[in-house]
Design a protein around this motif. Structure first.
Motif, PDB file in Angstrom:
ATOM      1  N   PRO A  27     -11.934   4.896  30.069  1.00  0.00           N
ATOM      2  CA  PRO A  27     -12.804   5.864  29.383  1.00  0.00           C
ATOM      3  C   PRO A  27     -13.340   6.937  30.310  1.00  0.00           C
ATOM      4  CG  PRO A  27     -13.341   3.626  28.702  1.00  0.00           C
ATOM      5  CD  PRO A  27     -12.392   3.504  29.850  1.00  0.00           C
ATOM      6  N   MET A  28     -13.580   6.585  31.577  1.00  0.00           N
ATOM      7  CA  MET A  28     -14.061   7.590  32.529  1.00  0.00           C
ATOM      8  C   MET A  28     -12.996   8.650  32.797  1.00  0.00           C
ATOM      9  SD  MET A  28     -16.522   5.730  35.330  1.00  0.00           S
ATOM     10  CE  MET A  28     -15.474   4.351  35.777  1.00  0.00           C
ATOM     11  N   VAL A  29     -11.741   8.217  32.893  1.00  0.00           N
ATOM     12  CA  VAL A  29     -10.648   9.168  33.104  1.00  0.00           C
ATOM     13  C   VAL A  29     -10.533  10.104  31.903  1.00  0.00           C
ATOM     14  CG1 VAL A  29      -8.146   9.407  33.337  1.00  0.00           C
ATOM     15  CG2 VAL A  29      -9.358   7.651  34.652  1.00  0.00           C
ATOM     16  N   CYS A  51     -20.304   8.430  32.146  1.00  0.00           N
ATOM     17  CA  CYS A  51     -19.598   7.776  33.247  1.00  0.00           C
ATOM     18  C   CYS A  51     -20.532   6.901  34.073  1.00  0.00           C
ATOM     19  CB  CYS A  51     -18.912   8.820  34.126  1.00  0.00           C
ATOM     20  SG  CYS A  51     -17.478   9.606  33.331  1.00  0.00           S
ATOM     21  N   ASN A  52     -21.768   7.340  34.257  1.00  0.00           N
ATOM     22  CA  ASN A  52     -22.737   6.488  34.948  1.00  0.00           C
ATOM     23  C   ASN A  52     -22.981   5.199  34.165  1.00  0.00           C
ATOM     24  OD1 ASN A  52     -23.283   7.976  37.287  1.00  0.00           O
ATOM     25  ND2 ASN A  52     -24.784   9.263  36.244  1.00  0.00           N
ATOM     26  N   PHE A  53     -23.020   5.320  32.825  1.00  0.00           N
ATOM     27  CA  PHE A  53     -23.187   4.130  31.993  1.00  0.00           C
ATOM     28  C   PHE A  53     -21.990   3.199  32.140  1.00  0.00           C
ATOM     29  CE2 PHE A  53     -22.252   2.055  27.880  1.00  0.00           C
ATOM     30  CZ  PHE A  53     -23.336   1.178  27.838  1.00  0.00           C
ATOM     31  N   MET A  54     -20.782   3.756  32.155  1.00  0.00           N
ATOM     32  CA  MET A  54     -19.586   2.920  32.314  1.00  0.00           C
ATOM     33  C   MET A  54     -19.548   2.276  33.690  1.00  0.00           C
ATOM     34  SD  MET A  54     -18.269   2.968  29.389  1.00  0.00           S
ATOM     35  CE  MET A  54     -16.913   1.875  29.857  1.00  0.00           C
ATOM     36  N   MET A  55     -20.031   2.987  34.705  1.00  0.00           N
ATOM     37  CA  MET A  55     -20.126   2.402  36.043  1.00  0.00           C
ATOM     38  C   MET A  55     -21.108   1.238  36.040  1.00  0.00           C
ATOM     39  SD  MET A  55     -19.031   2.747  39.209  1.00  0.00           S
ATOM     40  CE  MET A  55     -19.477   2.381  40.913  1.00  0.00           C
ATOM     41  N   TRP A  56     -22.224   1.414  35.336  1.00  0.00           N
ATOM     42  CA  TRP A  56     -23.198   0.328  35.210  1.00  0.00           C
ATOM     43  C   TRP A  56     -22.572  -0.863  34.478  1.00  0.00           C
ATOM     44  CZ3 TRP A  56     -25.439  -1.984  30.872  1.00  0.00           C
ATOM     45  CH2 TRP A  56     -26.517  -2.836  31.142  1.00  0.00           C
ATOM     46  N   ILE A 128      -7.532   8.148  40.005  1.00  0.00           N
ATOM     47  CA  ILE A 128      -8.669   7.902  40.893  1.00  0.00           C
ATOM     48  C   ILE A 128      -9.469   9.180  41.097  1.00  0.00           C
ATOM     49  CG2 ILE A 128      -9.355   7.302  43.251  1.00  0.00           C
ATOM     50  CD1 ILE A 128      -7.020   5.384  43.358  1.00  0.00           C
ATOM     51  N   GLY A 129      -8.752  10.284  41.373  1.00  0.00           N
ATOM     52  CA  GLY A 129      -9.430  11.546  41.637  1.00  0.00           C
ATOM     53  C   GLY A 129     -10.266  12.013  40.467  1.00  0.00           C
ATOM     54  N   ILE A 130      -9.692  11.977  39.259  1.00  0.00           N
ATOM     55  CA  ILE A 130     -10.431  12.497  38.097  1.00  0.00           C
ATOM     56  C   ILE A 130     -11.569  11.560  37.697  1.00  0.00           C
ATOM     57  CG2 ILE A 130      -8.977  11.444  36.311  1.00  0.00           C
ATOM     58  CD1 ILE A 130      -9.239  14.137  34.787  1.00  0.00           C
ATOM     59  N   ALA A 131     -11.399  10.234  37.894  1.00  0.00           N
ATOM     60  CA  ALA A 131     -12.474   9.290  37.591  1.00  0.00           C
ATOM     61  C   ALA A 131     -13.654   9.513  38.532  1.00  0.00           C
ATOM     62  CB  ALA A 131     -11.968   7.853  37.697  1.00  0.00           C
ATOM     63  N   CYS A 132     -13.362   9.689  39.815  1.00  0.00           N
ATOM     64  CA  CYS A 132     -14.425   9.934  40.795  1.00  0.00           C
ATOM     65  C   CYS A 132     -15.092  11.284  40.543  1.00  0.00           C
ATOM     66  CB  CYS A 132     -13.860   9.872  42.209  1.00  0.00           C
ATOM     67  SG  CYS A 132     -13.328   8.222  42.718  1.00  0.00           S
ATOM     68  N   TRP A 133     -14.296  12.265  40.155  1.00  0.00           N
ATOM     69  CA  TRP A 133     -14.854  13.585  39.834  1.00  0.00           C
ATOM     70  C   TRP A 133     -15.764  13.504  38.612  1.00  0.00           C
ATOM     71  CZ3 TRP A 133     -13.506  17.115  35.704  1.00  0.00           C
ATOM     72  CH2 TRP A 133     -14.071  18.398  35.864  1.00  0.00           C
ATOM     73  N   ALA A 134     -15.345  12.728  37.603  1.00  0.00           N
ATOM     74  CA  ALA A 134     -16.164  12.553  36.404  1.00  0.00           C
ATOM     75  C   ALA A 134     -17.478  11.851  36.737  1.00  0.00           C
ATOM     76  CB  ALA A 134     -15.396  11.748  35.360  1.00  0.00           C
ATOM     77  N   LEU A 135     -17.461  11.009  37.771  1.00  0.00           N
ATOM     78  CA  LEU A 135     -18.668  10.313  38.224  1.00  0.00           C
ATOM     79  C   LEU A 135     -19.518  11.182  39.144  1.00  0.00           C
ATOM     80  CD1 LEU A 135     -17.234   6.742  38.870  1.00  0.00           C
ATOM     81  CD2 LEU A 135     -19.260   7.242  37.494  1.00  0.00           C
ATOM     82  N   ASP A 136     -19.089  12.423  39.368  1.00  0.00           N
ATOM     83  CA  ASP A 136     -19.810  13.373  40.220  1.00  0.00           C
ATOM     84  C   ASP A 136     -19.837  12.956  41.688  1.00  0.00           C
ATOM     85  OD1 ASP A 136     -20.422  15.092  38.125  1.00  0.00           O
ATOM     86  OD2 ASP A 136     -22.221  13.957  37.589  1.00  0.00           O
ATOM     87  N   MET A 137     -18.848  12.187  42.124  1.00  0.00           N
ATOM     88  CA  MET A 137     -18.789  11.842  43.536  1.00  0.00           C
ATOM     89  C   MET A 137     -18.331  13.060  44.319  1.00  0.00           C
ATOM     90  SD  MET A 137     -17.472   7.913  43.682  1.00  0.00           S
ATOM     91  CE  MET A 137     -18.243   6.650  42.664  1.00  0.00           C
TER      92      MET A 137
END
Length: 302
Positions: A27-29, A51-56, A128-137
């Motif tokens: 879902p983050m991707v 995305c923060n919620f999905m990380m949680w 990986i890149g787009i998931a991390c970007w979506a997480l604002d890393m």
């Protein structure tokens, strides 16, 4: 868990981890694709929150897996005054992949979701890149000193690029995580690097100095975290997956952020020496603490 069941538990834990990871990351991707195609602030903020919620959720799933497969005694000190409404820079020693799992499980409801500084090249890795970007890393573009000598016009561009990617952190509390040693600790690495510490590799100061410079006064505190696995030092991650992890020790030291540790690390030699000395002193305390923990949890002599 009995060692007899370790292989079975290893398979169950691995499958559960992969399933929950896919459930949370896909879902983050997808959200990241929407964020890329619809570059509007309202979309960006909505995607970041989702995305923060999905990380949680991923952190919660790890906690659940550990509860099912292990009987861990958590020994935590220093987490009493932490807040999800505060900006933190978290630094830690690095022994194993278990460190990431431990920090996710313990900190998920205590501090804002963790963000990691990533190399610019990772932005182009599929999924990986787009998931991390979506997480604002934030993705860091670092120039070597040799490159800057040949291209002086690029001086300061790495700072500006990182500062721009961190601007969004000013809008909501954030935790930036840095494993300062840059590599997982082993005795072989300690000897190869001629480390002055008994239980640690030499810390790499440039990364956290850049983070402090970029975010300026945004950080409220530095969390100096020490991780230790008394009965599972040899292979903590395998033991965790196999249901054999017995105890996880976490000590958290809260340090102030002031002008003495904020400055131009790349171009100010005096500040660079000062910052390295400050970090060395932090690492000396951590090394002493690990020695004390080893003595405290050592088995009594027969």
């Amino acid at each position: 868990m009995p060692k007899l069941f370790a292989p079975i538990i290893f398979v169950i834990t691995t499958i559960l981890t992969l399933v929950f990871t896919m459930f949370c990351s896909v879902p983050m991707v997808i959200a990241g694709v929407f964020k890329l195609l619809l570059p509007f602030k309202v979309v960006s903020r909505g995607v970041s929150a989702f995305c923060n919620f999905m990380m949680w959720c991923w952190c919660v799933s790890l906690a659940l897996i550990l509860k099912i497969t292990n009987r861990i005694e958590w020994d935590i000190e220093g987490a009493e005054d932490l807040s999800k409404q505060t900006w933190y820079l978290l630094i830690s020693n690095h022994k194993s992949w278990t460190d990431i799992v431990s920090l996710c499980v313990v900190m998920r409801n205590r501090i804002p979701m963790n963000k990691y500084f990533l190399k610019q090249q990772l932005a182009w890795v599929p999924f990986i890149g787009i998931a991390c970007w979506a997480l604002d890393m934030p993705f860091m573009r670092r120039y070597s000193r040799a490159y800057l000598i040949k291209h002086p016009e690029k001086r300061g561009k790495d700072i500006e690029t990182t500062r721009h990617s961190c601007e969004k952190f000013r809008n909501h509390p954030t935790t930036i995580v840095n494993f300062v040693e840059g590599s997982r600790f082993t005795e072989q690495k300690r000897e190869q690097l001629n480390s002055p510490y008994q239980n640690l590799l030499p810390p790499k100061s440039a990364g956290i100095a850049l983070a402090l410079n970029v975010l300026g006064a945004q950080f409220d505190r530095i969390l100096n975290v020490t991780l230790y696995y008394p009965e599972n030092e040899a292979k903590p991650f395998i033991d965790l997956l196999s249901g054999q992890m017995k105890r996880i020790v976490i000590r958290i030291e809260t340090l102030p952020v002031d002008d003495s540790i904020r400055g131009d690390y790349m171009n100010d030699k005096a500040f660079k020496r000062q910052f390295q000395q400050w970090l060395h002193e932090v690492w000396q305390r951590k090394d002493l603490l690990l020695s004390q923990l080893k003595e405290q949890f050592s088995k009594p002599q027969q």
